[in-house]
Design a protein around this motif. Structure first.
Motif, PDB file in Angstrom:
ATOM      1  N   ASP A 155       0.801  -1.183  -0.027  1.00 49.47           N
ATOM      2  CA  ASP A 155       0.059  -0.301   0.183  1.00 49.47           C
ATOM      3  C   ASP A 155       1.013   1.251  -0.109  1.00 49.47           C
ATOM      4  OD1 ASP A 155      -2.451  -1.075   0.162  1.00 49.47           O
ATOM      5  OD2 ASP A 155      -2.920  -1.219   1.703  1.00 49.47           O
ATOM      6  N   TYR A 156       2.222   1.268   1.069  1.00 50.46           N
ATOM      7  CA  TYR A 156       2.904   2.407   0.784  1.00 50.46           C
ATOM      8  C   TYR A 156       3.329   2.832  -0.598  1.00 50.46           C
ATOM      9  CZ  TYR A 156       6.862   4.855   1.949  1.00 50.46           C
ATOM     10  OH  TYR A 156       7.889   5.731   1.892  1.00 50.46           O
ATOM     11  N   LEU A 157       3.941   1.160  -1.356  1.00 49.71           N
ATOM     12  CA  LEU A 157       4.318   1.718  -2.713  1.00 49.71           C
ATOM     13  C   LEU A 157       3.108   2.555  -3.352  1.00 49.71           C
ATOM     14  CD1 LEU A 157       6.965  -1.724  -2.806  1.00 49.71           C
ATOM     15  CD2 LEU A 157       7.168   0.386  -2.478  1.00 49.71           C
ATOM     16  N   PHE A 158       2.334   1.794  -3.648  1.00 47.52           N
ATOM     17  CA  PHE A 158       1.039   2.341  -4.466  1.00 47.52           C
ATOM     18  C   PHE A 158       0.245   3.769  -4.037  1.00 47.52           C
ATOM     19  CE2 PHE A 158       0.854  -2.247  -5.903  1.00 47.52           C
ATOM     20  CZ  PHE A 158       0.100  -1.828  -6.619  1.00 47.52           C
ATOM     21  N   ALA A 159       0.797   4.147  -3.013  1.00 49.71           N
ATOM     22  CA  ALA A 159       0.619   5.580  -2.114  1.00 49.71           C
ATOM     23  C   ALA A 159       2.042   6.121  -2.803  1.00 49.71           C
ATOM     24  CB  ALA A 159      -0.079   5.637  -1.346  1.00 49.71           C
ATOM     25  N   SER A 160       3.389   5.935  -3.064  1.00 53.19           N
ATOM     26  CA  SER A 160       4.471   6.877  -3.127  1.00 53.19           C
ATOM     27  C   SER A 160       4.757   6.690  -4.396  1.00 53.19           C
ATOM     28  CB  SER A 160       5.341   5.942  -2.424  1.00 53.19           C
ATOM     29  OG  SER A 160       5.578   4.353  -2.810  1.00 53.19           O
TER      30      SER A 160
END
Length: 355
Positions: free
Chosen positions: A306-311
């Motif tokens: 989720d962090y990768l997708f958001a960033s």
């Protein structure tokens, strides 16, 4: 009566979904037992070391076997001398991935998501194996304090004095399909029949109680989506390939990629059947490590996704390239499996009645 009907239908569906893979796993385990020397397993997977865990993980990754088909394989390598850590690593890495699942994941989610899934499953499996070797060591066999005199020593050393003795022991045994089938469908299935039975029953109960509007609940309570997915994925049976359309449907419904990933990771890795067998085969402590590694590993890597997708500002729906099937083979396999399982459960009682 309505609830009973729902339960029976769930049990039938669950059996049909699992039976072909379990029977294939038993067959594969029997063939593996005949073809792979026991000394090879003991040499590479028998030590309580990091290298044995890594080897077991790498050995399990490409195998096209689900979380129930892997049970007889794991039981086979454990019987052949594999350590608890190596066995647990194999149990986790094998069902999450597999050549079929890797290709299907690539086709549905793309190469980046596929690599992430394979890489994280290997880390979780290795972590579980290493923790098991540290906190759940095999009990050492206590050697006798006295020593035998030369006259009392066994005569095994003189084996090579006779040519027939040594040639028969060192000569590679010929492959026997009869022995492979006996090992898979008698020895191994006899060991796992009872936990398999209760796992199917409990799994059907859970499946019949899961709400149909699951995706709506996960979207509405997004902050609880991880916990809800874990609570459902851990006990429920779903193979790595079959979990893909479910995860895709969750993402299309608005559920985060991380929560869908948790389902892809925890769902195939465990279920009530595997939980029962792990407890029976490796003990409670290994079971706790097994469950904790899968739960925490899935959640941590789900949050990371989720962090990768958001960033990177990626919409989870944009990576999807979104099919299904069933048949008579599943029904026949289910009938055959239940026949075997009920036979091994009833067999001890029949012996007592005769006695």
């Amino acid at each position: 009566m309505e609830y009973l009907s729902i339960f029976v239908n769930s049990l039938i569906d669950l059996s049909n979904a699992m039976a072909p893979y379990i029977l294939f796993g038993l067959l594969f385990a029997g063939i593996l037992h005949e073809m792979v020397p026991q000394t090879l397993v003991t040499k590479h997977l028998g030590r309580e070391s990091i290298s044995s865990v890594i080897k077991a993980t790498l050995f399990g990754v490409p195998l096209p076997v689900c979380s129930c088909g892997v049970i007889p394989l794991a039981a086979s390598i454990k019987k052949s001398g594999a350590s608890r850590g190596a066995t647990l690593s194999f149990l986790i890495s094998t069902p999450i991935t597999g050549v079929d699942s890797i290709l299907a994941t690539y086709g549905m989610f793309g190469w980046a998501f596929t690599l992430y899934r394979v890489f994280t499953s290997m880390i979780v499996a290795m972590a579980a194996g290493i923790l098991t070797n540290i906190f759940d060591k095999e009990e050492e066999v206590v050697k006798p304090k006295f020593s035998l005199s030369p006259m009392q020593q066994p005569a095994a050393q003189s084996c090579c004095s006779t040519s027939t003795c040594c040639s028969s022991s060192e000569e590679t045994a010929k492959f026997s399909m009869k022995k492979a089938l006996k090992y898979g469908f008698v020895t191994l299935l006899g060991d796992i029949a009872k936990p398999l039975f209760w796992g199917l029953v409990i799994g059907a109960l859970i499946s019949s109680l899961v709400p149909q509007n699951l995706s709506d609940i996960l979207v509405e309570y997004s902050w609880l989506s991880y916990l809800i997915v874990i609570a459902i994925a851990v006990p429920m049976y779903v193979c790595a390939t079959a979990s893909l359309p479910i995860a895709a449907a969750l993402m299309l419904s608005g559920v985060s990629a991380g929560a869908a990933f948790v389902f892809l990771s925890a769902g195939p890795a465990t279920n009530t059947v595997t939980i029962g067998v792990v407890k029976n085969m490796l003990g409670k402590r290994s079971l706790y490590i097994y469950l904790a590694s899968i739960v925490f590993g899935s959640v941590i890597f789900g949050l990371g996704l989720d962090y990768l997708f958001a960033s990177l500002d990626i919409n989870p729906k944009s990576i999807l390239h979104v099919e299904e099937s069933a048949g008579w083979i599943a029904a026949i396999s289910s009938i055959a499996l239940w026949t075997f399982v009920l036979y091994f459960i009833v067999k001890p009682y029949l012996k007592r009645a005769k006695a």
